[in-house]
Design a protein around this motif. Sequence first.
Motif, PDB file in Angstrom:
ATOM      1  N   ILE A   1      -2.805   6.297  -7.445  1.00  0.00           N
ATOM      2  CA  ILE A   1      -3.027   5.135  -6.571  1.00  0.00           C
ATOM      3  C   ILE A   1      -2.481   5.432  -5.174  1.00  0.00           C
ATOM      4  O   ILE A   1      -3.152   5.187  -4.161  1.00  0.00           O
ATOM      5  CB  ILE A   1      -2.379   3.869  -7.164  1.00  0.00           C
ATOM      6  CG1 ILE A   1      -3.130   3.432  -8.412  1.00  0.00           C
ATOM      7  CG2 ILE A   1      -2.320   2.741  -6.130  1.00  0.00           C
ATOM      8  CD1 ILE A   1      -2.406   2.394  -9.249  1.00  0.00           C
ATOM      9  N   GLU A   2      -1.298   5.990  -5.123  1.00  0.00           N
ATOM     10  CA  GLU A   2      -0.673   6.308  -3.839  1.00  0.00           C
ATOM     11  C   GLU A   2      -1.443   7.402  -3.106  1.00  0.00           C
ATOM     12  O   GLU A   2      -1.560   7.380  -1.881  1.00  0.00           O
ATOM     13  CB  GLU A   2       0.789   6.694  -4.057  1.00  0.00           C
ATOM     14  CG  GLU A   2       1.593   5.506  -4.544  1.00  0.00           C
ATOM     15  CD  GLU A   2       2.978   5.846  -5.021  1.00  0.00           C
ATOM     16  OE1 GLU A   2       3.354   7.044  -5.015  1.00  0.00           O
ATOM     17  OE2 GLU A   2       3.706   4.919  -5.397  1.00  0.00           O
TER      18      GLU A   2
ATOM     19  N   LYS B   1       0.843  -1.204   0.000  1.00  0.00           N
ATOM     20  CA  LYS B   1       0.000   0.000   0.000  1.00  0.00           C
ATOM     21  C   LYS B   1       0.874   1.249   0.000  1.00  0.00           C
ATOM     22  O   LYS B   1       0.860   2.057   0.917  1.00  0.00           O
ATOM     23  CB  LYS B   1      -0.918   0.001   1.232  1.00  0.00           C
ATOM     24  CG  LYS B   1      -2.023  -1.013   1.180  1.00  0.00           C
ATOM     25  CD  LYS B   1      -3.094  -0.558   0.228  1.00  0.00           C
ATOM     26  CE  LYS B   1      -4.298  -1.484   0.315  1.00  0.00           C
ATOM     27  NZ  LYS B   1      -5.355  -1.070  -0.555  1.00  0.00           N
ATOM     28  N   ASP B   2       1.660   1.395  -1.064  1.00  0.00           N
ATOM     29  CA  ASP B   2       2.590   2.516  -1.178  1.00  0.00           C
ATOM     30  C   ASP B   2       1.828   3.826  -1.052  1.00  0.00           C
ATOM     31  O   ASP B   2       0.758   3.994  -1.631  1.00  0.00           O
ATOM     32  CB  ASP B   2       3.317   2.428  -2.518  1.00  0.00           C
ATOM     33  CG  ASP B   2       4.527   3.347  -2.608  1.00  0.00           C
ATOM     34  OD1 ASP B   2       4.761   4.136  -1.672  1.00  0.00           O
ATOM     35  OD2 ASP B   2       5.238   3.258  -3.619  1.00  0.00           O
ATOM     36  N   ARG B   3       2.393   4.758  -0.279  1.00  0.00           N
ATOM     37  CA  ARG B   3       1.773   6.060  -0.059  1.00  0.00           C
ATOM     38  C   ARG B   3       2.674   7.202  -0.512  1.00  0.00           C
ATOM     39  O   ARG B   3       2.565   8.312  -0.018  1.00  0.00           O
ATOM     40  CB  ARG B   3       1.405   6.219   1.413  1.00  0.00           C
ATOM     41  CG  ARG B   3       0.397   5.173   1.861  1.00  0.00           C
ATOM     42  CD  ARG B   3      -0.040   5.321   3.309  1.00  0.00           C
ATOM     43  NE  ARG B   3       1.085   5.386   4.217  1.00  0.00           N
ATOM     44  CZ  ARG B   3       1.150   6.214   5.275  1.00  0.00           C
ATOM     45  NH1 ARG B   3       0.177   7.038   5.538  1.00  0.00           N
ATOM     46  NH2 ARG B   3       2.206   6.194   6.063  1.00  0.00           N
ATOM     47  N   GLY B   4       3.555   6.911  -1.481  1.00  0.00           N
ATOM     48  CA  GLY B   4       4.445   7.937  -2.005  1.00  0.00           C
ATOM     49  C   GLY B   4       5.811   7.869  -1.366  1.00  0.00           C
ATOM     50  O   GLY B   4       6.050   7.115  -0.427  1.00  0.00           O
ATOM     51  N   ASP B   5       6.726   8.682  -1.883  1.00  0.00           N
ATOM     52  CA  ASP B   5       8.120   8.627  -1.461  1.00  0.00           C
ATOM     53  C   ASP B   5       8.480   9.647  -0.386  1.00  0.00           C
ATOM     54  O   ASP B   5       9.493   9.494   0.290  1.00  0.00           O
ATOM     55  CB  ASP B   5       9.034   8.846  -2.671  1.00  0.00           C
ATOM     56  CG  ASP B   5       8.919   7.722  -3.681  1.00  0.00           C
ATOM     57  OD1 ASP B   5       8.788   6.555  -3.257  1.00  0.00           O
ATOM     58  OD2 ASP B   5       8.953   8.004  -4.895  1.00  0.00           O
ATOM     59  N   ILE B   6       7.666  10.687  -0.235  1.00  0.00           N
ATOM     60  CA  ILE B   6       7.985  11.763   0.707  1.00  0.00           C
ATOM     61  C   ILE B   6       6.766  12.022   1.581  1.00  0.00           C
ATOM     62  O   ILE B   6       5.648  12.137   1.075  1.00  0.00           O
ATOM     63  CB  ILE B   6       8.422  13.027  -0.051  1.00  0.00           C
ATOM     64  CG1 ILE B   6       9.649  12.677  -0.887  1.00  0.00           C
ATOM     65  CG2 ILE B   6       8.638  14.189   0.897  1.00  0.00           C
ATOM     66  CD1 ILE B   6      10.378  13.779  -1.517  1.00  0.00           C
TER      67      ILE B   6
ATOM     68  N   ASN C   1      -4.209   5.622  -1.481  1.00  0.00           N
ATOM     69  CA  ASN C   1      -3.705   4.847  -0.349  1.00  0.00           C
ATOM     70  C   ASN C   1      -3.447   5.722   0.879  1.00  0.00           C
ATOM     71  O   ASN C   1      -3.590   5.276   2.013  1.00  0.00           O
ATOM     72  CB  ASN C   1      -2.402   4.128  -0.705  1.00  0.00           C
ATOM     73  CG  ASN C   1      -2.591   2.994  -1.682  1.00  0.00           C
ATOM     74  OD1 ASN C   1      -3.701   2.518  -1.909  1.00  0.00           O
ATOM     75  ND2 ASN C   1      -1.512   2.557  -2.286  1.00  0.00           N
ATOM     76  N   ASP C   2      -3.065   6.970   0.642  1.00  0.00           N
ATOM     77  CA  ASP C   2      -2.728   7.897   1.730  1.00  0.00           C
ATOM     78  C   ASP C   2      -3.905   8.784   2.119  1.00  0.00           C
ATOM     79  O   ASP C   2      -3.791   9.587   3.035  1.00  0.00           O
ATOM     80  CB  ASP C   2      -1.538   8.773   1.322  1.00  0.00           C
ATOM     81  CG  ASP C   2      -0.888   9.465   2.494  1.00  0.00           C
ATOM     82  OD1 ASP C   2      -0.709   8.823   3.551  1.00  0.00           O
ATOM     83  OD2 ASP C   2      -0.544  10.655   2.360  1.00  0.00           O
ATOM     84  N   ASP C   3      -5.043   8.645   1.416  1.00  0.00           N
ATOM     85  CA  ASP C   3      -6.201   9.519   1.623  1.00  0.00           C
ATOM     86  C   ASP C   3      -5.779  10.990   1.519  1.00  0.00           C
ATOM     87  O   ASP C   3      -6.182  11.835   2.307  1.00  0.00           O
ATOM     88  CB  ASP C   3      -6.874   9.230   2.969  1.00  0.00           C
ATOM     89  CG  ASP C   3      -8.282   9.817   3.036  1.00  0.00           C
ATOM     90  OD1 ASP C   3      -8.912   9.967   1.969  1.00  0.00           O
ATOM     91  OD2 ASP C   3      -8.730  10.143   4.151  1.00  0.00           O
ATOM     92  N   ALA C   4      -4.927  11.263   0.527  1.00  0.00           N
ATOM     93  CA  ALA C   4      -4.415  12.614   0.301  1.00  0.00           C
ATOM     94  C   ALA C   4      -5.315  13.348  -0.686  1.00  0.00           C
ATOM     95  O   ALA C   4      -6.113  12.736  -1.394  1.00  0.00           O
ATOM     96  CB  ALA C   4      -2.990  12.532  -0.246  1.00  0.00           C
ATOM     97  N   ILE C   5      -5.165  14.676  -0.744  1.00  0.00           N
ATOM     98  CA  ILE C   5      -5.992  15.451  -1.671  1.00  0.00           C
ATOM     99  C   ILE C   5      -5.358  15.571  -3.045  1.00  0.00           C
ATOM    100  O   ILE C   5      -6.039  15.881  -4.018  1.00  0.00           O
ATOM    101  CB  ILE C   5      -6.324  16.855  -1.121  1.00  0.00           C
ATOM    102  CG1 ILE C   5      -5.061  17.698  -0.951  1.00  0.00           C
ATOM    103  CG2 ILE C   5      -7.113  16.751   0.174  1.00  0.00           C
ATOM    104  CD1 ILE C   5      -5.340  19.166  -0.720  1.00  0.00           C
ATOM    105  N   ALA C   6      -4.039  15.341  -3.148  1.00  0.00           N
ATOM    106  CA  ALA C   6      -3.358  15.474  -4.439  1.00  0.00           C
ATOM    107  C   ALA C   6      -2.115  14.595  -4.462  1.00  0.00           C
ATOM    108  O   ALA C   6      -1.557  14.272  -3.419  1.00  0.00           O
ATOM    109  CB  ALA C   6      -2.964  16.931  -4.705  1.00  0.00           C
ATOM    110  N   GLY C   7      -1.722  14.222  -5.673  1.00  0.00           N
ATOM    111  CA  GLY C   7      -0.502  13.453  -5.861  1.00  0.00           C
ATOM    112  C   GLY C   7       0.281  14.007  -7.031  1.00  0.00           C
ATOM    113  O   GLY C   7      -0.285  14.233  -8.104  1.00  0.00           O
ATOM    114  N   PHE C   8       1.562  14.248  -6.832  1.00  0.00           N
ATOM    115  CA  PHE C   8       2.418  14.793  -7.876  1.00  0.00           C
ATOM    116  C   PHE C   8       3.641  13.909  -8.069  1.00  0.00           C
ATOM    117  O   PHE C   8       4.077  13.222  -7.146  1.00  0.00           O
ATOM    118  CB  PHE C   8       2.874  16.214  -7.520  1.00  0.00           C
ATOM    119  CG  PHE C   8       1.768  17.216  -7.517  1.00  0.00           C
ATOM    120  CD1 PHE C   8       1.367  17.831  -8.693  1.00  0.00           C
ATOM    121  CD2 PHE C   8       1.104  17.530  -6.345  1.00  0.00           C
ATOM    122  CE1 PHE C   8       0.338  18.744  -8.704  1.00  0.00           C
ATOM    123  CE2 PHE C   8       0.068  18.442  -6.340  1.00  0.00           C
ATOM    124  CZ  PHE C   8      -0.325  19.058  -7.521  1.00  0.00           C
TER     125      PHE C   8
END
Length: 125
Positions: A77-78, A40-45, A81-88
């Motif tokens: 997808i990440e 369940k990767d949630r990004g690198d940072i 997984n993180d329930d974030a508002i944006a992914g870059f």
Amino acid sequence: MTRNRASAKAAGTRFETSIAGYLADQVDDRIERRARNGGKDRGDISGVRAPGGGRIVLECKDVARTNLAGWTAEAEIERGNDDAIAGFVVHKRVGTADPARQYVTGTVADLVALLTGQRPLGGKE
């Protein structure tokens, strides 16, 4: 010199650490390189927030070939997984190691989320 799996991983780690350090210095000292999360990767940072407080996922890429469609799909997808508002996607700019000069790619929906602090409705593919 060609890359093997170990050298590619090392380059990716250096790139992620460089970006996280720059953002921590410039934005918020709680920003750091995220430990691996398995399936369940949630990004690198981690620790990146929009002005309204919503989490933002950053997926870092230090690779020779550009794959914006694949990378933004991975960031989406990440983001979920993180329930974030944006992914870059933060990706390597050939010819410079300066973290401030690297590229950032995202969707317009991600831009709207960043600017408003809320994930917009719609935009599903």
